[in-house]
Design a protein around this motif. Structure first.
Motif, mmCIF file in Angstrom:
data_model
loop_
_atom_site.group_PDB
_atom_site.id
_atom_site.type_symbol
_atom_site.label_atom_id
_atom_site.label_comp_id
_atom_site.label_asym_id
_atom_site.label_seq_id
_atom_site.Cartn_x
_atom_site.Cartn_y
_atom_site.Cartn_z
ATOM 1 N N TYR A 152 0.848 -1.204 0.000
ATOM 2 C CA TYR A 152 0.000 0.000 0.000
ATOM 3 C C TYR A 152 0.874 1.242 0.000
ATOM 4 N N ILE A 153 0.708 2.066 -1.015
ATOM 5 C CA ILE A 153 1.368 3.364 -1.033
ATOM 6 C C ILE A 153 0.598 4.335 -0.141
ATOM 7 N N THR A 154 -0.743 4.253 -0.187
ATOM 8 C CA THR A 154 -1.615 4.980 0.735
ATOM 9 C C THR A 154 -2.447 3.941 1.472
ATOM 10 N N GLN A 155 -3.248 4.399 2.433
ATOM 11 C CA GLN A 155 -4.048 3.457 3.219
ATOM 12 C C GLN A 155 -5.209 2.871 2.426
ATOM 13 N N TYR A 156 -5.510 3.439 1.265
ATOM 14 C CA TYR A 156 -6.734 3.066 0.568
ATOM 15 C C TYR A 156 -6.537 2.085 -0.582
ATOM 16 N N ASN A 365 1.562 1.254 9.538
ATOM 17 C CA ASN A 365 0.683 2.121 10.308
ATOM 18 C C ASN A 365 -0.321 1.276 11.083
ATOM 19 N N ASN A 366 -0.393 1.469 12.386
ATOM 20 C CA ASN A 366 -1.289 0.673 13.226
ATOM 21 C C ASN A 366 -2.760 1.005 13.015
ATOM 22 N N LYS A 367 -3.059 2.161 12.401
ATOM 23 C CA LYS A 367 -4.449 2.584 12.238
ATOM 24 C C LYS A 367 -5.033 2.235 10.870
ATOM 25 N N ASN A 368 -4.174 1.950 9.899
ATOM 26 C CA ASN A 368 -4.665 1.618 8.563
ATOM 27 C C ASN A 368 -3.635 0.726 7.870
ATOM 28 N N ARG A 369 -3.771 0.540 6.578
ATOM 29 C CA ARG A 369 -2.888 -0.383 5.862
ATOM 30 C C ARG A 369 -1.660 0.288 5.233
#
Length: 410
Positions: A152-156, A365-369
């Motif tokens: 994942y480059i971003t969380q989405y 990141n513990n909050k997202n991917r």
């Protein structure tokens, strides 16, 4: 996934075993794309029909003994490209092995769908079975399925929702199982551990369940494909020792519900807290798990899929398969997220913090991917983080072959 290349511009092709038609096809395709091509000619191979004015390097006996770095350096000098802009392709796995630990992309082109069991610890960046796939590598972000989907480059959004898998037969004296792996696993001692999110996510999954849905999305299409080839009766996993949490059982439960197959997790269990495999050799691992599992089935089953996260020697997978065979299962297929790659412990691959000079490590990141690079001295200096994309780009470019003062021209 190509972890040591970006901005691919040049193909290095080992000529032996390629037909004249394949050579002509690749040359035309790359030429039309504005890419360069360098042919590597082996000493004992007869002259092939190489297009006129092609760039050709001859592999020497020393190259075979000491590896292809001299050839890569010569190709860099010849073309003006950096090693991270190059891709070396061969039909021979043995030929590629010396290049796998070098900072260059490696691709095995082989129509055989299976990789030899003894070669799985030294895998190239990709294995393709169709010659048409090779030119496409210059335009696509691709690689092994689990490596791409977990990046994942971003969380989405992951790099892609598709990729390649590879097959091999895991074998012991008593058992043989066809394995399908979705990628490679690089352990903490491997130089690529700080480059690939899959390995970090597998490590994270050993202590928490945050990666379960992501891993399920990898197993699911593979099991669907297996079912299309040979109807699946049920799904299970390599069970953990009784003292450990059964990490993969929740994933099996989700897969069984969504795919409509029997959940056989309670039917295959580990009965003893056998010693850990850590620091054990291959043969010792097989001895360590012998008769440590038990299978109770209500009825004979035709085809069972076993999932696991990492395949190293296959000792536990093969012992579980043997236990299922003895319980009446007629066919067992194994599916893993990654095959463990032998650590290149003599290589040191890293990037440093521009704030304090400390090493940057890949973090999740513990909050997202999403993923990022963080300094080892963050708590001391409050160093800024670096995005995964920028960090990987630095990892690739700063750890490439340095041509200056290394090229001993012939």
């Amino acid at each position: 996934m190509f972890l040591k290349t970006n901005d691919l511009q040049c193909l290095l092709l080992y000529l032996d075993a390629f037909t004249d038609e394949e050579i002509s096809y690749l040359y035309k395709q790359l030429n039309d794309m504005g890419k360069s091509m360098v042919f590597i000619q082996c000493e004992e191979v007869l002259e092939q029909k190489i297009p006129p004015q092609s760039l050709v390097l001859k592999e020497t006996f020393q190259d075979k003994i000491f590896g292809p770095q001299k050839i890569i350096e010569s190709a860099m000098d010849l073309t003006g490209f950096e090693s991270y802009q190059m891709l070396v392709v061969s039909k021979s796995h043995q030929q590629l092995k010396p290049a796998i630990n070098l900072p260059i992309g490696t691709v095995l082109y082989n129509k055989n769908p299976h990789i030899l069991y003894e070669d799985i610890g030294h895998l190239p960046d990709l294995k393709v079975e169709e010659i048409e796939k090779i030119p496409q590598l210059f335009n696509l972000t691709t690689g092994y399925f689990s490596e791409i989907v977990t990046t994942y480059i971003t969380q989405y959004k992951p790099l892609s929702n598709s990729g390649y898998v590879f097959r091999f037969f895991a074998q012991s004296e008593q058992t043989s199982v066809e394995m399908i792996s979705a990628g490679r696993y690089f352990g903490p001692k491997h130089s690529l551990y700080e480059s690939i999110q899959l390995s970090k996510r597998i490590t994270k999954s050993k202590s928490e369940t945050s990666q379960n849905n992501l891993f399920k999305s990898i197993y699911k299409p593979i099991i669907q494909f297996i079912n299309e080839q040979n109807l699946v009766s049920g799904i299970t996993r390599v069970p953990s020792r009784p003292e450990k949490a059964d990490r993969l059982a929740p994933i099996v439960k989700m897969l069984s519900i969504e795919l409509g197959f029997k959940d056989l997790s309670s039917n295959l269990i580990c009965i003893n807290n056998y010693p850990t495999h850590k620091n054990l050799g291959k043969e010792q691992r097989f001895i360590n798990v012998r008769n440590q599992f038990k299978a109770d089935l209500m009825e004979p089953l035709e085809h069972v899929v076993i999932i696991d996260d990492v395949f190293t020697t296959g000792a536990t997978m093969l012992e579980c398969a043997k236990t299922l065979y003895n319980a009446g299962v007629k066919k067992v297929t194994g599916v893993v997220l990654g095959v463990n790659q032998f650590a290149d412990e003599f290589l040191d691959r890293y990037i440093v913090c521009e704030n304090c000079g400390g090493r940057l490590h890949l973090r999740l990141n513990n909050k997202n991917r999403s993923a990022f690079y963080g300094c080892e001295h963050y708590h001391q200096h409050q160093c800024p983080t670096l995005s995964y994309g920028k960090g990987l780009n630095r990892m690739v470019t700063e750890n490439s072959i340095k041509l200056a003062n290394t090229l001993d021209k012939f």
